[in-house]
Motif scaffolding. Structure first.
Motif, PDB file in Angstrom:
ATOM      1  N   GLY A  41      96.178  50.799  80.314  1.00 50.91           N
ATOM      2  CA  GLY A  41      97.579  51.158  80.495  1.00 50.91           C
ATOM      3  C   GLY A  41      97.869  51.797  81.837  1.00 50.91           C
ATOM      4  N   GLU A  42      96.910  52.587  82.345  1.00 52.79           N
ATOM      5  CA  GLU A  42      97.113  53.240  83.631  1.00 52.79           C
ATOM      6  C   GLU A  42      96.963  52.264  84.795  1.00 52.79           C
ATOM      7  OE1 GLU A  42      94.265  56.385  83.505  1.00 52.79           O
ATOM      8  OE2 GLU A  42      95.450  57.564  82.085  1.00 52.79           O
ATOM      9  N   ARG A  43      96.106  51.279  84.631  1.00 48.04           N
ATOM     10  CA  ARG A  43      95.814  50.372  85.744  1.00 48.04           C
ATOM     11  C   ARG A  43      96.697  49.138  85.768  1.00 48.04           C
ATOM     12  NH1 ARG A  43      89.268  50.713  85.647  1.00 48.04           N
ATOM     13  NH2 ARG A  43      89.158  52.877  86.274  1.00 48.04           N
ATOM     14  N   LEU A  44      97.039  48.620  84.617  1.00 48.48           N
ATOM     15  CA  LEU A  44      97.817  47.387  84.558  1.00 48.48           C
ATOM     16  C   LEU A  44      99.256  47.703  84.156  1.00 48.48           C
ATOM     17  CD1 LEU A  44      95.341  45.011  82.679  1.00 48.48           C
ATOM     18  CD2 LEU A  44      95.775  45.140  85.129  1.00 48.48           C
ATOM     19  N   GLN A  45     100.137  47.623  85.099  1.00 45.72           N
ATOM     20  CA  GLN A  45     101.557  47.819  84.830  1.00 45.72           C
ATOM     21  C   GLN A  45     102.243  46.465  84.894  1.00 45.72           C
ATOM     22  OE1 GLN A  45     103.117  50.716  84.008  1.00 45.72           O
ATOM     23  NE2 GLN A  45     101.088  51.626  83.958  1.00 45.72           N
ATOM     24  N   PRO A  46     103.015  46.124  83.846  1.00 41.30           N
ATOM     25  CA  PRO A  46     103.705  44.829  83.883  1.00 41.30           C
ATOM     26  C   PRO A  46     104.784  44.828  84.956  1.00 41.30           C
ATOM     27  CG  PRO A  46     104.400  46.103  81.978  1.00 41.30           C
ATOM     28  CD  PRO A  46     103.304  46.872  82.638  1.00 41.30           C
ATOM     29  N   PRO A  47     105.166  43.652  85.436  1.00 40.59           N
ATOM     30  CA  PRO A  47     106.226  43.583  86.445  1.00 40.59           C
ATOM     31  C   PRO A  47     107.555  44.060  85.848  1.00 40.59           C
ATOM     32  CG  PRO A  47     105.522  41.378  85.782  1.00 40.59           C
ATOM     33  CD  PRO A  47     104.620  42.349  85.104  1.00 40.59           C
ATOM     34  N   ASP A  48     108.448  44.523  86.711  1.00 47.84           N
ATOM     35  CA  ASP A  48     109.732  45.071  86.273  1.00 47.84           C
ATOM     36  C   ASP A  48     110.532  44.070  85.437  1.00 47.84           C
ATOM     37  OD1 ASP A  48     109.231  47.505  87.449  1.00 47.84           O
ATOM     38  OD2 ASP A  48     110.323  47.030  89.299  1.00 47.84           O
ATOM     39  N   TRP A  49     110.500  42.793  85.813  1.00 46.81           N
ATOM     40  CA  TRP A  49     111.271  41.804  85.063  1.00 46.81           C
ATOM     41  C   TRP A  49     110.761  41.692  83.629  1.00 46.81           C
ATOM     42  CZ3 TRP A  49     108.792  37.761  82.852  1.00 46.81           C
ATOM     43  CH2 TRP A  49     107.540  37.407  83.371  1.00 46.81           C
ATOM     44  N   ALA A  50     109.438  41.804  83.435  1.00 46.63           N
ATOM     45  CA  ALA A  50     108.869  41.707  82.091  1.00 46.63           C
ATOM     46  C   ALA A  50     109.253  42.933  81.259  1.00 46.63           C
ATOM     47  CB  ALA A  50     107.353  41.572  82.161  1.00 46.63           C
ATOM     48  N   VAL A  51     109.217  44.102  81.872  1.00 46.87           N
ATOM     49  CA  VAL A  51     109.619  45.325  81.176  1.00 46.87           C
ATOM     50  C   VAL A  51     111.080  45.219  80.751  1.00 46.87           C
ATOM     51  CG1 VAL A  51     110.021  47.808  81.465  1.00 46.87           C
ATOM     52  CG2 VAL A  51     107.922  46.776  82.343  1.00 46.87           C
ATOM     53  N   HIS A  52     111.931  44.758  81.669  1.00 45.66           N
ATOM     54  CA  HIS A  52     113.353  44.625  81.372  1.00 45.66           C
ATOM     55  C   HIS A  52     113.581  43.628  80.227  1.00 45.66           C
ATOM     56  CE1 HIS A  52     117.590  45.088  82.194  1.00 45.66           C
ATOM     57  NE2 HIS A  52     117.724  43.774  82.217  1.00 45.66           N
ATOM     58  N   GLU A  53     112.868  42.525  80.241  1.00 48.06           N
ATOM     59  CA  GLU A  53     113.018  41.515  79.191  1.00 48.06           C
ATOM     60  C   GLU A  53     112.551  42.050  77.841  1.00 48.06           C
ATOM     61  OE1 GLU A  53     114.516  38.212  77.632  1.00 48.06           O
ATOM     62  OE2 GLU A  53     114.700  38.800  79.732  1.00 48.06           O
ATOM     63  N   ILE A  54     111.448  42.780  77.815  1.00 49.66           N
ATOM     64  CA  ILE A  54     110.960  43.377  76.565  1.00 49.66           C
ATOM     65  C   ILE A  54     111.971  44.396  76.040  1.00 49.66           C
ATOM     66  CG2 ILE A  54     109.185  44.895  75.593  1.00 49.66           C
ATOM     67  CD1 ILE A  54     107.197  43.407  77.504  1.00 49.66           C
ATOM     68  N   GLN A  55     112.536  45.189  76.939  1.00 51.76           N
ATOM     69  CA  GLN A  55     113.544  46.165  76.525  1.00 51.76           C
ATOM     70  C   GLN A  55     114.785  45.466  75.970  1.00 51.76           C
ATOM     71  OE1 GLN A  55     114.076  48.644  79.995  1.00 51.76           O
ATOM     72  NE2 GLN A  55     112.398  50.004  79.390  1.00 51.76           N
ATOM     73  N   ASN A  56     115.209  44.371  76.586  1.00 54.77           N
ATOM     74  CA  ASN A  56     116.351  43.610  76.064  1.00 54.77           C
ATOM     75  C   ASN A  56     116.069  43.083  74.664  1.00 54.77           C
ATOM     76  OD1 ASN A  56     118.340  43.819  78.067  1.00 54.77           O
ATOM     77  ND2 ASN A  56     117.365  42.226  79.287  1.00 54.77           N
ATOM     78  N   ARG A  57     114.865  42.586  74.434  1.00 47.43           N
ATOM     79  CA  ARG A  57     114.486  42.087  73.104  1.00 47.43           C
ATOM     80  C   ARG A  57     114.468  43.225  72.094  1.00 47.43           C
ATOM     81  NH1 ARG A  57     115.687  36.950  73.771  1.00 47.43           N
ATOM     82  NH2 ARG A  57     114.537  36.075  75.484  1.00 47.43           N
ATOM     83  N   ALA A  58     113.997  44.391  72.511  1.00 48.98           N
ATOM     84  CA  ALA A  58     113.989  45.559  71.616  1.00 48.98           C
ATOM     85  C   ALA A  58     115.412  45.967  71.240  1.00 48.98           C
ATOM     86  CB  ALA A  58     113.253  46.727  72.268  1.00 48.98           C
ATOM     87  N   VAL A  59     116.326  45.929  72.198  1.00 49.28           N
ATOM     88  CA  VAL A  59     117.728  46.271  71.930  1.00 49.28           C
ATOM     89  C   VAL A  59     118.342  45.263  70.967  1.00 49.28           C
ATOM     90  CG1 VAL A  59     120.025  46.416  72.971  1.00 49.28           C
ATOM     91  CG2 VAL A  59     118.098  47.581  74.043  1.00 49.28           C
ATOM     92  N   LEU A  60     118.058  43.977  71.151  1.00 49.89           N
ATOM     93  CA  LEU A  60     118.556  42.957  70.226  1.00 49.89           C
ATOM     94  C   LEU A  60     118.060  43.208  68.803  1.00 49.89           C
ATOM     95  CD1 LEU A  60     118.221  39.688  72.357  1.00 49.89           C
ATOM     96  CD2 LEU A  60     120.340  40.795  71.603  1.00 49.89           C
ATOM     97  N   PHE A  61     116.780  43.547  68.684  1.00 50.96           N
ATOM     98  CA  PHE A  61     116.217  43.834  67.364  1.00 50.96           C
ATOM     99  C   PHE A  61     116.866  45.075  66.751  1.00 50.96           C
ATOM    100  CE2 PHE A  61     113.154  46.322  64.880  1.00 50.96           C
ATOM    101  CZ  PHE A  61     113.009  45.465  63.801  1.00 50.96           C
TER     102      PHE A  61
END
Length: 190
Positions: A19-39
């Motif tokens: 978790g400390e070394r591998l950070q997902p790209p901003d677009w992936a984080v934003h997309e995951i957050q959008n999916r969480a909001v939809l849910f």
């Protein structure tokens, strides 16, 4: 004599390192957050009282944090949630203080909430707490729309039995450690 560490502590350390070394790209984080909001909105739409409570909080921003994961949500005029605009100042910050995902899962299996640090508006925190306590996803209802009522009910019963057994197992392990040494499956003291 040194006590051997559990496989869960190894997995927790591995999760921390990755978790400390591998950070997902901003677009992936934003997309995951959008999916969480939809849910979350899907679940909220099944509970009119929750939507009424969120309607009273419209425009207010809540920040959720756990380790390196942060998500800011705003209540909408429809009584639902949306991602807060960049640069929004949260009126409430909720930080999960348990670092280990396994400790959080263990607490959830016991039916407990994770430990949370609350900073900000107390009334808004009370509303969020009400939502957490009273809003539940009706998985069986959603599943029935796809596979039918009887198979969904049968599957729901099976899942409830498995979760009950897991809760009983976790509860017995926790009670055994609280009372001293626990006896493992082979009868050996752990």
């Amino acid at each position: 004599m040194a006590t051997p560490s559990s496989p869960f502590s190894f997995l927790g350390d591995l999760f921390n390192t990755i978790g400390e070394r591998l950070q997902p790209p901003d677009w992936a984080v934003h997309e995951i957050q959008n999916r969480a909001v939809l849910f979350l909105n899907h679940v909220l739409q099944q509970e009119p009282e929750a939507q009424q409570r969120l309607l009273r909080q419209q425009g207010r921003v809540v920040r959720f944090q756990w380790r390196f994961v942060t998500m800011e949500l705003v209540a909408t005029p429809a009584g639902l949630l949306d991602l807060a605009p960049a640069g929004s100042v949260p009126e409430l910050t909720l930080t999960v203080t348990d670092d280990s995902p396994f400790d959080i899962a263990r607490a959830a299996l016991r039916g407990d909430k994770p430990a949370v640090q609350i900073i900000g508006d107390v009334q808004l925190a009370a509303e969020v707490n009400w939502l957490v306590d009273h809003v539940r996803w009706d998985v069986e209802d959603d599943l029935a729309r796809v596979i039918g009522d009887v198979p969904a009910h049968t599957l729901g019963n099976a899942v409830r039995r498995v979760v009950g057994a897991l809760r009983q197992f976790v509860g017995s392990r926790t009670a055994g450690k609280a009372g001293g040494s626990a006896v493992g499956p082979a009868g050996n003291a752990e």
